[in-house]
Enzyme design. Structure first.
Site, short mmCIF file in Angstrom:
data_model
loop_
_atom_site.label_atom_id
_atom_site.label_comp_id
_atom_site.label_asym_id
_atom_site.label_seq_id
_atom_site.Cartn_x
_atom_site.Cartn_y
_atom_site.Cartn_z
CE LYS A 34 1.52 -1.20 -0.64
NZ LYS A 34 0.16 -1.10 -0.75
NE ARG A 132 -6.70 -2.39 -4.24
CZ ARG A 132 -5.65 -1.77 -3.59
NH1 ARG A 132 -4.84 -1.24 -4.34
NH2 ARG A 132 -5.71 -1.86 -2.28
CE1 TYR A 266 19.35 10.39 -27.81
CE2 TYR A 266 18.50 10.02 -25.56
CZ TYR A 266 19.07 9.76 -26.75
OH TYR A 266 20.05 8.49 -26.66
CG MET A 315 17.52 3.81 -20.65
SD MET A 315 18.08 2.52 -21.51
CE MET A 315 16.85 2.60 -22.80
C1 LIG Z 1 -0.56 -0.36 0.29
C2 LIG Z 1 -1.53 -0.44 1.30
C3 LIG Z 1 -1.67 -0.10 2.66
C4 LIG Z 1 -0.67 1.14 2.79
O1 LIG Z 1 -1.06 2.47 2.35
P1 LIG Z 1 -0.52 3.88 2.67
O2 LIG Z 1 -1.44 4.74 1.81
O3 LIG Z 1 0.90 3.78 1.78
O4 LIG Z 1 -0.26 4.01 3.89
C5 LIG Z 1 -2.47 -0.26 3.36
N1 LIG Z 1 -3.48 -1.17 3.12
C6 LIG Z 1 -3.23 -1.88 1.93
C7 LIG Z 1 -4.44 -2.94 1.89
C8 LIG Z 1 -2.64 -1.71 1.08
O5 LIG Z 1 -2.65 -2.04 -0.25
#
Ligand SMILES: *Cc1c(COP(=O)(O)O)cnc(C)c1O
Length: 374
Positions: A34, A132, A266, A315
């Protein structure tokens, strides 16, 4: 000249995957790619992980799955959260496995798949304590039965997610896994086969043998980044064998000398205390270098030596103090993250200065940064 390049070392992904898998007792690996492969370039990471034996890929967003497919990846992909209602049709078209935990979503997916004459693989997510997303443990059996019974869906997996896996001393992980086991027992008693059972992220796979189950979902550690500075490499030796998979580099765009009392960038928040040589680097917060990194002690590598970023990052550019005797010229390589000479700058180093985690450092690397694969 591109202002900066993030280069993925594909062999490091393979090395890390094999080391983590061996340390986790050989369990199948889902490679989590992801957020554009944690900023490393999802397609390159996906291919390297699959070459190294990953059983599955995981992404967070529907468009991430779409770009993997468009890039020619035909391995199984798991979408880690329920898509929005207006994305469900796209998921059914893609035919990827999808995490679900609400009855409405399951019904809608079943309906869409049935109309297409296909069966969608669903992984039922149970919230055992992360709070979550995920169904309440008491609803899991009914939802699992709903998935199994609907003509358009199959229960391909049952999963949960750990909230405190990076702290081996916490009792929370054991409590979450107890709750997960109760759900699995109830499903067994109801005669529902759970499919692939999975619970562990990187920290879970490394530090909690009981979390490994049928598959581990490896994100951060696959990239050679420790999940948490608190995980002890003596106790978990696989951490020492992880290879950072990213080099983020740029080139010096301007050089000037400064005299004691000169102030930089800055707000003039940094004042040079002794005569020195300053080098400008064409990378800024729009590329993912946090504005206050220099004020908090962040460094980059110039000439094989860690040199401080001085003043606020702007930036598009920041300034490095190369020291009074620096032999630095326009065009010289600057390594923001990675190795140069014998020195190394890691996402964990920046994270420590910024009071965050390595995850946020690499995920922040922006779209302007060119991605390459080695
Ligand atoms: C992002 C994610 C992972 C991977 O987690 P890491 O700590 O990066 O290994 C695994 N499971 C879910 C549901 C996630 O959202």
């Amino acid at each position: 000249m591109t202002s900066s390049v993030a280069t993925l070392d594909a062999s490091a992904i393979g090395t890390n995957l094999r080391a983590l898998q061996a340390a986790a007792g050989g369990v199948p690996v889902c490679a989590v790619v992801k957020a554009d492969g944690y900023g490393h370039g999802a397609l390159g990471v996906a291919r390297a992980a699959l070459d190294a034996g990953a059983a599955m890929l995981a992404v967070a967003r529907v468009h991430e799955a779409e770009s993997l497919r468009a890039g020619g990846v035909d391995a199984p992909i798991l979408l880690l959260s329920e898509p929005a209602p207006d994305e469900l049709a796209a998921v059914a078209d893609l035919g990827t496995a999808v995490v679900a935990y609400r009855g409405e979503t399951i019904d809608a997916l079943a309906d869409l798949a049935a109309r297409r004459g296909t069966t969608l693989p669903i992984h039922l997510k149970v919230d055992t304590g992360m709070r979550r997303v995920g169904c309440d443990p008491s609803d899991a059996v009914a939802l699992a039965e709903r998935i199994v019974t609907a003509p358009g869906t199959a229960l391909a997996g049952t999963m949960t997610h750990l909230a405190v896996a990076d702290d081996p001393a916490s009792a929370t992980t054991a409590r979450q896994l107890d709750r997960f086991d109760e759900v699995l027992a109830a499903m067994a008693a109801a005669g529902v086969a759970p499919g692939l059972v999975h619970a562990a992220n990187s920290a879970g796979a490394i530090a909690h043998p009981r979390a490994r189950r049928d598959m581990v979902r490896l994100g951060i550690a696959l990239y050679g980044i420790a999940p948490d500075p608190g995980l002890d490499p003596v106790r978990y030796p696989v951490l020492s064998s992880l290879v950072p998979a990213l080099t983020w580099s740029s080139r010096v765009s301007f050089v000037k000398s400064a005299t004691a009392g000169d102030a930089v960038s800055y707000g003039h928040r940094h004042v040079v205390t002794a005569d020195t040589v300053l080098a400008t680097v064409p990378v800024g917060y729009a590329d993912g270098v946090r504005r206050d990194l220099g004020l908090r002690g962040g460094t980059v590598l110039v000439g094989g030596v860690a040199r401080p970023i001085v003043g606020v990052v702007t930036m598009d550019q920041f300034v490095v103090d190369c020291g009074p005797d620096a032999d630095v010229a326009i065009g010289d390589e600057v390594v923001l993250l990675g190795a140069q000479g014998g020195a190394r700058c890691t996402p964990e180093d920046w994270a420590a200065h910024l009071d965050t985690i390595g995850y946020e450092v690499v995920c922040a690397i922006g779209a302007r940064v060119e991605r390459r694969i080695r």
